[in-house]
Design a protein around this motif. Structure first.
Motif, PDB file in Angstrom:
ATOM      1  N   LEU B  72       0.862  -1.178   0.000  1.00 17.61           N
ATOM      2  CA  LEU B  72       0.000   0.000   0.000  1.00 17.61           C
ATOM      3  C   LEU B  72       0.897   1.226   0.000  1.00 17.61           C
ATOM      4  O   LEU B  72       1.744   1.389   0.883  1.00 17.61           O
ATOM      5  CB  LEU B  72      -0.866  -0.030   1.269  1.00 17.61           C
ATOM      6  N   THR B  73       0.726   2.087  -0.996  1.00 24.11           N
ATOM      7  CA  THR B  73       1.647   3.215  -1.073  1.00 24.11           C
ATOM      8  C   THR B  73       0.962   4.464  -1.624  1.00 24.11           C
ATOM      9  O   THR B  73      -0.278   4.497  -1.720  1.00 24.11           O
ATOM     10  CB  THR B  73       2.921   2.802  -1.857  1.00 24.11           C
ATOM     11  N   ARG B  74       1.765   5.457  -1.953  1.00 23.24           N
ATOM     12  CA  ARG B  74       1.214   6.774  -2.333  1.00 23.24           C
ATOM     13  C   ARG B  74       1.375   7.057  -3.835  1.00 23.24           C
ATOM     14  O   ARG B  74       1.896   6.243  -4.568  1.00 23.24           O
ATOM     15  CB  ARG B  74       1.895   7.870  -1.507  1.00 23.24           C
ATOM     16  N   ALA B  75       0.997   8.279  -4.195  1.00 22.15           N
ATOM     17  CA  ALA B  75       0.867   8.657  -5.611  1.00 22.15           C
ATOM     18  C   ALA B  75       2.179   8.573  -6.394  1.00 22.15           C
ATOM     19  O   ALA B  75       3.266   8.722  -5.843  1.00 22.15           O
ATOM     20  CB  ALA B  75       0.324  10.079  -5.705  1.00 22.15           C
ATOM     21  N   ASN B  76       2.021   8.330  -7.686  1.00 24.58           N
ATOM     22  CA  ASN B  76       3.136   8.353  -8.653  1.00 24.58           C
ATOM     23  C   ASN B  76       4.178   7.288  -8.339  1.00 24.58           C
ATOM     24  O   ASN B  76       5.371   7.483  -8.548  1.00 24.58           O
ATOM     25  CB  ASN B  76       3.772   9.748  -8.699  1.00 24.58           C
ATOM     26  N   PHE B  77       3.716   6.162  -7.842  1.00 23.63           N
ATOM     27  CA  PHE B  77       4.626   5.059  -7.520  1.00 23.63           C
ATOM     28  C   PHE B  77       5.272   4.541  -8.810  1.00 23.63           C
ATOM     29  O   PHE B  77       4.595   4.335  -9.815  1.00 23.63           O
ATOM     30  CB  PHE B  77       3.839   3.945  -6.832  1.00 23.63           C
ATOM     31  N   GLY B  78       6.586   4.350  -8.769  1.00 22.23           N
ATOM     32  CA  GLY B  78       7.290   3.789  -9.928  1.00 22.23           C
ATOM     33  C   GLY B  78       7.731   4.820 -10.940  1.00 22.23           C
ATOM     34  O   GLY B  78       7.976   4.487 -12.105  1.00 22.23           O
ATOM     35  N   CYS B  79       7.880   6.085 -10.522  1.00 22.20           N
ATOM     36  CA  CYS B  79       8.295   7.111 -11.480  1.00 22.20           C
ATOM     37  C   CYS B  79       9.777   6.943 -11.814  1.00 22.20           C
ATOM     38  O   CYS B  79      10.502   6.224 -11.139  1.00 22.20           O
ATOM     39  CB  CYS B  79       8.013   8.508 -10.938  1.00 22.20           C
TER      40      CYS B  79
END
Lengths: 473, 214
Positions: B72-79
């Motif tokens: 569970l994580t936050r926005a724009n994961f993996g940029c």
């Protein structure tokens, strides 16, 4: 027919197959490959008994892990050597053309594609590298892909793709002296955020963009991915055609004229619709410096490191707090008083001839500050290096105390031995200031080549607008 | 590829925005030749102290999150970087589902090639899942891809969007290349009218099959 954007025109011209509810199958005109992300793709192909469908459209280069020192010496890094050997073997087995580390045309993949004329308007171009967006500066549709997609392109010369949304970024106003393409794209990312372009293909337009050289346009498109967009593009025009003419893979004579006529049909139709439109006026823009750990954490050189408490969103506030802790910076610190340890001029963002000429202009007759432990200049390609040496730029840099290196990705990513040590602070012309990007624990500030050059001389950031440089036309 | 239908697993929180792929798998591990074994390198610089001792301050190292399979994580994961080593590491670590308000495009695409399900939920729902994860040790979620639902043992059921074709491929563990090659006749027909082989006018210093034949 309805009015189309340049993206839609290129998309439609490459549509191999489309079924309702499925991604479209898009044809790929140029597949660029490097040693870092391709070995698993070739291995997968081999395991499935598949062949490279179009080796004639595929070009490989060694760039990510190559030494920027003496390449006649053996490669001591066993992993890097294994990757070079794998690429060499994969190319020989499949007929893919290869620029190995000894080629006089070797360089960073996104530098040599345009330089050799492999990059042309209207083409679809992919590479297992997110900065493939660079090639969009020529009015090509170019984007980075993962290794599974590399394997897919090798096997089929196509990619299943969902159509992106379109974003127009109109850059208005005249660029002030001392402000470069790098400052424009950093300001854009600061404005729309690092996820502002997610799901979009960006088209950059307006006088602030059309006035840029091809080198400047490539810098802008290069960092589209740092705004979340897989691709960035700029309409081809006379600046584009003039830059391309005479390059090894660009049509000659009458064929060139025919090509230019077809390229002229690519720009978006007047009145074409975009999903999102953004405007940026650059007439008052100041040189930009990043202070945090994403390219969107950026300030004017005349500004200060922001106070995380000034961020309204609690998640953004925590991110800013973490960033300042990592960067060892206090809120309110003037950007110009941030002391530096190293300077890196290079990367697919800013290592072209114009970048080096501008930086050399700043450096000429001056000396690197004694507090700077290392100031590196890494040309983007061996052709750039050769031309720069012909113009005497290497002598200017060396006389000032810079190291003059061979071409490659170098300290942008630190996969070779050009690594930023932990706790040290670097002014870098590269594209990512992520934690550990240039080396574990290293602190990166993204800037333009003239800012990096000036920072090397001063030992800290300076407002270079007073130095009378930076408008190379 | 391993099909994905239904999964129940322990949830681990990573409460940070803009987690980039350099952070997931740092550069020094991008010099390998395989797709396997990247789990031990995942979040390397955050996860380990010198000598590869687990860093107790890093969320995923807490005993209560060991064995987690849902991140569970936050926005724009993996940029950032396109490196597929990032989803290889995420999958090899043991994650099968990622939940965030948004994902970066290239990473999102790469997940589906590796049997990982990235789920996008509105901020408020992600906030609620963070609250529940912190509040209930051993907090689990059940993900049903067919029904497009997420549910817990405390009467929460959420639905999530997913493109129907991506869903179909994941449910059946389909190989993209095999699917595309079903259209080989169309690719061949397209190639006949679309001639884009670059013509070389000057000498270029590259290895090519033609040069090798000389």
């Amino acid at each position: 027919m309805s009015k189309q954007t340049m993206y839609e025109k290129i998309w439609n011209a490459h549509l191999v197959h489309q079924e309702d509810g499925k991604p479209a199958l898009i044809y790929i005109d140029r597949h660029l490959i490097h040693e870092g992300t391709s070995p698993q793709a070739f291995a997968g192909l081999r395991a499935a008994g598949r062949r490279v469908r179009r080796p004639d459209l595929t070009f490989a280069v060694m760039d990510h892990s190559v030494s920027t020192k003496d390449r006649t010496l053996p490669v001591l890094d066993d992993n890097a050597r294994a990757q070079f050997e794998a690429l060499w073997r994969n190319c020989r087995e499949t007929g893919v053309r290869l620029f190995d580390m000894h080629s006089r045309h070797q360089g960073i993949v996104h530098i040599i594609g345009p330089e050799l004329g492999l990059t042309q308007p209207g083409l679809t171009i992919v590479c297992g590298d997110s900065h493939t967006s660079t090639h969009g500066a020529f009015g090509a549709l170019a984007f980075g892909i993962g290794t599974s997609e590399i394997e897919h392109v090798l096997a089929t010369q196509t990619l299943p793709q969902f159509k992106s949304k379109t974003m127009l970024i109109r850059v208005t106003g005249r660029r002030p002296p001392g402000v470069t393409a790098k400052d424009i794209i950093l300001a854009i990312i600061g404005k729309i955020g690092v996820a502002g372009g997610t799901g979009h293909v960006i088209e950059y337009a307006g006088e602030g963009v059309t006035a840029l050289s091809m080198e400047g346009r490539m810098t802008v498109c290069n960092m589209s991915i740092e705004a979340g967009a897989r691709a960035g593009m700029i309409a081809p025009d006379d600046t584009t055609f003039a830059w391309m003419e005479g390059r090894p893979f660009v049509p000659r004579g009458k064929d060139f004229q025919v090509a230019v006529e077809s390229w002229k049909t690519l720009p978006s139709d007047p009145g074409a619709r975009y999903d999102t439109v953004v405007e940026l006026d650059i007439s008052q823009l100041a040189p930009q410096v990043t202070w945090g750990t994403t390219p969107g954490m950026v300030a004017d050189v005349t500004g200060v490191v922001p106070d995380p408490a000034s961020f309204a969103d609690p998640i953004e506030r925590r991110a800013a707090e973490r960033a300042l802790e990592y960067m060892a910076l206090a809120p309110g610190t003037p950007i110009t008083s941030i002391p530096l340890d190293r300077v890196f001029i290079g990367s697919c963002t800013n290592s072209r001839l114009e970048d080096l000429r501008m930086a050399a202009q700043v450096v000429e007759g001056r000396r690197v500050s004694p507090r700077i432990k290392q100031a590196l200049v890494v040309p983007g390609s061996r052709l750039v290096k050769a031309q720069a040496e012909k113009e005497g730029l290497d002598r200017i840099f060396k006389a000032a105390g810079f190291e003059w290196r061979d071409a490659g990705c170098s300290m942008c990513i630190g996969m070779n031995d050009d690594v930023l040590p932990a706790g040290e602070r670097c002014a870098s012309t590269s594209n990512r200031n992520f934690e550990g990007r240039q080396g574990k624990g290293g602190r990166t500030h993204l800037v333009s080549p003239i800012m990096a050059a000036a920072a090397a001389i001063a030992g800290h950031f300076v407002d270079i607008r007073g130095w009378g440089v930076g408008l190379v036309e | 590829m391993q099909p994905f239908r239904r999964h129940t697993g322990l949830v681990a929180p990573l409460d940070r925005v803009n987690v980039d792929t350099d952070q997931m798998i740092p550069k020094q591990f991008c010099k390998l030749l395989t797709r396997e074994g990247y789990g031990k390198f995942l979040f390397y610089d955050w996860r380990y102290l010198p000598g590869e001792r687990p860093n107790p301050a890093f969320e995923l190292n807490q005993p209560r999150y060991q064995g987690a399979s849902i991140l569970l994580t936050r926005a724009n994961f993996g940029c950032g970087s396109s490196r597929e080593h990032a989803p290889w590491g995420v999958a090899d670590y043991g994650f099968r589902v990622l939940i965030a308000p948004s994902f970066a495009d290239i990473f999102y695409n790469n997940c589906f090639k590796n049997g990982l399900l990235p789920i996008t939920l509105p901020d408020e729902q992600v906030d609620e899942l963070f609250r529940r994860t912190y509040a209930h040790p051993g907090y689990q979620l059940t993900v049903d891809l067919e029904a497009q639902t997420l549910s817990d043992d405390f009467d929460l059921t959420l639905t999530f969007p997913i493109d129907p074709f991506r869903k179909y491929c994941l449910l059946n563990g389909l190989d993209d290349i095999g699917l595309t090659l079903q259209h080989e006749d169309k690719i061949r027909a397209f190639e006949e009218k679309h001639q884009v082989t670059p013509v070389q006018y000057d000498d270029v210093d590259m290895w090519s099959p033609e040069r090798a034949a000389d």
